[in-house]
Design a protein around this motif. Sequence first.
Motif, PDB file in Angstrom:
ATOM      1  N   ASP A 238       0.437  -0.904   0.000  1.00 23.26           N
ATOM      2  CA  ASP A 238       0.149   0.001  -0.136  1.00 23.26           C
ATOM      3  C   ASP A 238       0.750   1.153   0.237  1.00 23.26           C
ATOM      4  OD1 ASP A 238      -2.402  -1.402   0.237  1.00 23.26           O
ATOM      5  OD2 ASP A 238      -2.916  -1.396   2.073  1.00 23.26           O
ATOM      6  N   ALA A 239       2.008   1.355   0.678  1.00 24.39           N
ATOM      7  CA  ALA A 239       2.870   2.433   0.801  1.00 24.39           C
ATOM      8  C   ALA A 239       3.474   2.656  -0.434  1.00 24.39           C
ATOM      9  CB  ALA A 239       3.789   2.660   1.453  1.00 24.39           C
ATOM     10  N   ALA A 240       3.698   1.274  -1.130  1.00 21.92           N
ATOM     11  CA  ALA A 240       4.587   1.703  -2.079  1.00 21.92           C
ATOM     12  C   ALA A 240       3.925   1.830  -3.498  1.00 21.92           C
ATOM     13  CB  ALA A 240       5.392  -0.139  -2.805  1.00 21.92           C
ATOM     14  N   ARG A 241       2.494   1.920  -3.081  1.00 26.50           N
ATOM     15  CA  ARG A 241       1.248   1.531  -4.299  1.00 26.50           C
ATOM     16  C   ARG A 241       1.272   3.724  -4.309  1.00 26.50           C
ATOM     17  NH1 ARG A 241      -2.550  -2.726  -2.606  1.00 26.50           N
ATOM     18  NH2 ARG A 241      -2.333  -3.618  -4.488  1.00 26.50           N
ATOM     19  N   VAL A 242       0.925   4.023  -3.006  1.00 26.09           N
ATOM     20  CA  VAL A 242       1.538   5.376  -3.282  1.00 26.09           C
ATOM     21  C   VAL A 242       2.360   6.050  -3.085  1.00 26.09           C
ATOM     22  CG1 VAL A 242       1.024   7.737  -0.722  1.00 26.09           C
ATOM     23  CG2 VAL A 242      -0.316   5.116  -0.433  1.00 26.09           C
ATOM     24  N   ALA A 243       3.491   5.655  -3.004  1.00 26.48           N
ATOM     25  CA  ALA A 243       5.015   6.627  -3.698  1.00 26.48           C
ATOM     26  C   ALA A 243       5.005   6.196  -5.135  1.00 26.48           C
ATOM     27  CB  ALA A 243       5.794   5.696  -2.569  1.00 26.48           C
ATOM     28  N   ALA A 244       4.370   5.255  -6.034  1.00 29.42           N
ATOM     29  CA  ALA A 244       4.264   5.297  -7.614  1.00 29.42           C
ATOM     30  C   ALA A 244       3.456   6.517  -7.311  1.00 29.42           C
ATOM     31  CB  ALA A 244       3.946   4.019  -7.884  1.00 29.42           C
ATOM     32  N   GLY A 245       2.132   6.370  -6.529  1.00 29.72           N
ATOM     33  CA  GLY A 245       1.198   6.745  -7.734  1.00 29.72           C
ATOM     34  C   GLY A 245       1.422   8.931  -7.507  1.00 29.72           C
ATOM     35  N   VAL A 246       2.315   9.316  -6.774  1.00 29.91           N
ATOM     36  CA  VAL A 246       3.084  10.339  -6.343  1.00 29.91           C
ATOM     37  C   VAL A 246       4.283  10.758  -7.078  1.00 29.91           C
ATOM     38  CG1 VAL A 246       4.074  11.828  -4.736  1.00 29.91           C
ATOM     39  CG2 VAL A 246       2.211  10.840  -3.941  1.00 29.91           C
ATOM     40  N   ALA A 247       4.940   9.995  -7.670  1.00 34.87           N
ATOM     41  CA  ALA A 247       5.960   9.782  -8.290  1.00 34.87           C
ATOM     42  C   ALA A 247       4.951  10.028  -9.891  1.00 34.87           C
ATOM     43  CB  ALA A 247       6.690   8.489  -8.130  1.00 34.87           C
ATOM     44  N   ALA A 248       4.498   9.375 -10.328  1.00 36.93           N
ATOM     45  CA  ALA A 248       3.472   9.518 -11.463  1.00 36.93           C
ATOM     46  C   ALA A 248       2.850  10.691 -11.782  1.00 36.93           C
ATOM     47  CB  ALA A 248       2.784   8.165 -11.443  1.00 36.93           C
ATOM     48  N   THR A 249       2.234  11.608 -10.538  1.00 41.12           N
ATOM     49  CA  THR A 249       1.498  12.983 -10.267  1.00 41.12           C
ATOM     50  C   THR A 249       2.790  13.251 -11.061  1.00 41.12           C
ATOM     51  OG1 THR A 249      -0.465  11.986  -9.466  1.00 41.12           O
ATOM     52  CG2 THR A 249      -0.055  14.546  -9.105  1.00 41.12           C
ATOM     53  N   ALA A 250       3.992  13.893 -10.283  1.00 43.50           N
ATOM     54  CA  ALA A 250       5.103  14.706 -10.663  1.00 43.50           C
ATOM     55  C   ALA A 250       5.712  14.071 -11.151  1.00 43.50           C
ATOM     56  CB  ALA A 250       6.751  14.385  -8.998  1.00 43.50           C
ATOM     57  N   GLY A 251       5.718  13.389 -12.548  1.00 47.11           N
ATOM     58  CA  GLY A 251       5.521  13.462 -13.954  1.00 47.11           C
ATOM     59  C   GLY A 251       7.071  12.692 -14.395  1.00 47.11           C
ATOM     60  N   VAL A 252       7.199  11.803 -13.182  1.00 48.56           N
ATOM     61  CA  VAL A 252       8.313  10.429 -13.267  1.00 48.56           C
ATOM     62  C   VAL A 252       7.739   9.615 -13.813  1.00 48.56           C
ATOM     63  CG1 VAL A 252       9.624   8.889 -12.604  1.00 48.56           C
ATOM     64  CG2 VAL A 252       8.949  11.068 -11.136  1.00 48.56           C
ATOM     65  N   ALA A 253       8.675   9.583 -15.343  1.00 44.10           N
ATOM     66  CA  ALA A 253       7.941   8.254 -15.858  1.00 44.10           C
ATOM     67  C   ALA A 253       8.263   6.828 -16.100  1.00 44.10           C
ATOM     68  CB  ALA A 253       8.696   9.038 -17.614  1.00 44.10           C
ATOM     69  N   ALA A 254       9.251   6.783 -15.091  1.00 48.36           N
ATOM     70  CA  ALA A 254       9.141   5.287 -14.748  1.00 48.36           C
ATOM     71  C   ALA A 254       8.437   5.517 -13.408  1.00 48.36           C
ATOM     72  CB  ALA A 254      10.808   5.404 -13.630  1.00 48.36           C
ATOM     73  N   ALA A 255       7.626   5.918 -13.197  1.00 53.26           N
ATOM     74  CA  ALA A 255       6.591   5.649 -12.537  1.00 53.26           C
ATOM     75  C   ALA A 255       5.326   4.912 -12.901  1.00 53.26           C
ATOM     76  CB  ALA A 255       6.032   6.814 -11.245  1.00 53.26           C
ATOM     77  N   ARG A 256       4.711   5.016 -14.392  1.00 53.42           N
ATOM     78  CA  ARG A 256       3.888   4.604 -14.245  1.00 53.42           C
ATOM     79  C   ARG A 256       4.107   2.955 -14.803  1.00 53.42           C
ATOM     80  NH1 ARG A 256      -1.235   5.835 -15.109  1.00 53.42           N
ATOM     81  NH2 ARG A 256      -0.652   8.313 -15.089  1.00 53.42           N
ATOM     82  N   PRO A 257       4.717   2.311 -15.709  1.00 53.22           N
ATOM     83  CA  PRO A 257       4.992   0.804 -15.536  1.00 53.22           C
ATOM     84  C   PRO A 257       5.186   0.382 -13.385  1.00 53.22           C
ATOM     85  CG  PRO A 257       6.291   2.110 -16.187  1.00 53.22           C
ATOM     86  CD  PRO A 257       6.054   3.086 -16.042  1.00 53.22           C
ATOM     87  N   LEU A 258       5.177   1.351 -12.720  1.00 48.96           N
ATOM     88  CA  LEU A 258       5.496   0.707 -11.346  1.00 48.96           C
ATOM     89  C   LEU A 258       3.699   0.272 -11.135  1.00 48.96           C
ATOM     90  CD1 LEU A 258       8.655   2.645  -9.462  1.00 48.96           C
ATOM     91  CD2 LEU A 258       8.226   0.216 -10.731  1.00 48.96           C
ATOM     92  N   LEU A 259       2.636   1.814 -11.143  1.00 43.27           N
ATOM     93  CA  LEU A 259       1.992   0.555 -10.832  1.00 43.27           C
ATOM     94  C   LEU A 259       1.065  -0.262 -11.358  1.00 43.27           C
ATOM     95  CD1 LEU A 259       0.771   4.558 -11.124  1.00 43.27           C
ATOM     96  CD2 LEU A 259       0.846   3.542  -9.510  1.00 43.27           C
ATOM     97  N   TYR A 260       1.460  -1.056 -12.998  1.00 40.91           N
ATOM     98  CA  TYR A 260       0.767  -1.804 -12.816  1.00 40.91           C
ATOM     99  C   TYR A 260       2.200  -3.334 -12.419  1.00 40.91           C
ATOM    100  CZ  TYR A 260      -1.297  -0.193 -17.324  1.00 40.91           C
ATOM    101  OH  TYR A 260      -1.736   0.487 -18.342  1.00 40.91           O
ATOM    102  N   GLU A 261       2.882  -3.294 -12.024  1.00 40.37           N
ATOM    103  CA  GLU A 261       3.569  -4.193 -10.868  1.00 40.37           C
ATOM    104  C   GLU A 261       3.080  -3.956  -9.682  1.00 40.37           C
ATOM    105  OE1 GLU A 261       7.715  -4.735 -11.871  1.00 40.37           O
ATOM    106  OE2 GLU A 261       7.822  -3.325 -12.298  1.00 40.37           O
ATOM    107  N   LEU A 262       2.852  -2.565  -9.116  1.00 41.41           N
ATOM    108  CA  LEU A 262       2.732  -2.565  -7.828  1.00 41.41           C
ATOM    109  C   LEU A 262       1.062  -3.202  -7.677  1.00 41.41           C
ATOM    110  CD1 LEU A 262       4.827  -0.111  -6.992  1.00 41.41           C
ATOM    111  CD2 LEU A 262       4.870  -2.635  -5.857  1.00 41.41           C
TER     112      LEU A 262
END
Length: 292
Positions: A238-262
């Motif tokens: 759950d913590a990792a999903r939030v962190a990936a979401g915050v990174a994706a919102t901040a424009g980090v391209a590498a975060a979007r694939p992490l949302l699939y993994e998580l």
Amino acid sequence: MEHITGSTQAPNAGAELTIGDLARRTGLSTAVLRMWESRHGFPTAHRLPSGHRRYREEDVELVGQVLRRRDAGIRLETAIAEAAATRVPDSPSIYAELRRRHPTLVSHRLRKSTLIALSWAIEDECCAVADRPILFGAFQTADFYRPSAPRWRELSRVARSAIVFADDWPQTAEEADGPVRAHLQEDAPMRREWAVVCDALDSTACLTAWELPGQSAVPDRQRIFEALWTVDPVAVRDAARVAAGVAATAGVAAARPLLYELADTPAPRVTAATGVTALFNRIVAYVDRLGH
């Protein structure tokens, strides 16, 4: 900048649908929705203090998306993973999300020096035993991150992905080969937070804390945070999903694939006593070292 603590937080304002409402809107039974949540971690419900589920309007569309994909011949678990990955977690705070979703986690007020010891212990244990982990670190400011930069450069070499959060990042060559850096806007709740998240198949740990207000005159390492930590794979995910979401919102391209993994619920596993003991031993050693 305000930060709402877990003890006073209300459920997400947009989460107003009961499971019965969601069932009627999607044509599924409540039993099927509960089964999906149990097996696939989808749809994600916000829990009231009473334990009752609440959903958002967005969940109606996401469930409909799964049904359309399934009817088109896509396997259910694949359709669910794809739908879940398109939903950026609504919480912009790791600390607040864990307090909301895991109310049994106990919060403690700790000095920053103690948080550093906890963080180093988690980082060291993760680097030593985790197999290609997904890592996140929140440092509030780039100045606070700079002393940890060598450690995180090493961590990023063993990680499948490593992302760190802070305010404005200096573009320096020596930091170019380290973890991906996510910029936090001035009003971002995580600008007041400290976090280390390690999500891996064989090792999980999370530390998250938010700084109590009114400490501008307090020496840096004496600043007080409200902190909680866990090695529970579900809470860490759950913590990792939030962190990936915050990174994706901040424009980090590498975060979007992490949302699939998580998107998937982590496989159940028993946390070995030896692993917890090793982490505890590292914590004690670092606390003792920084206490002198």
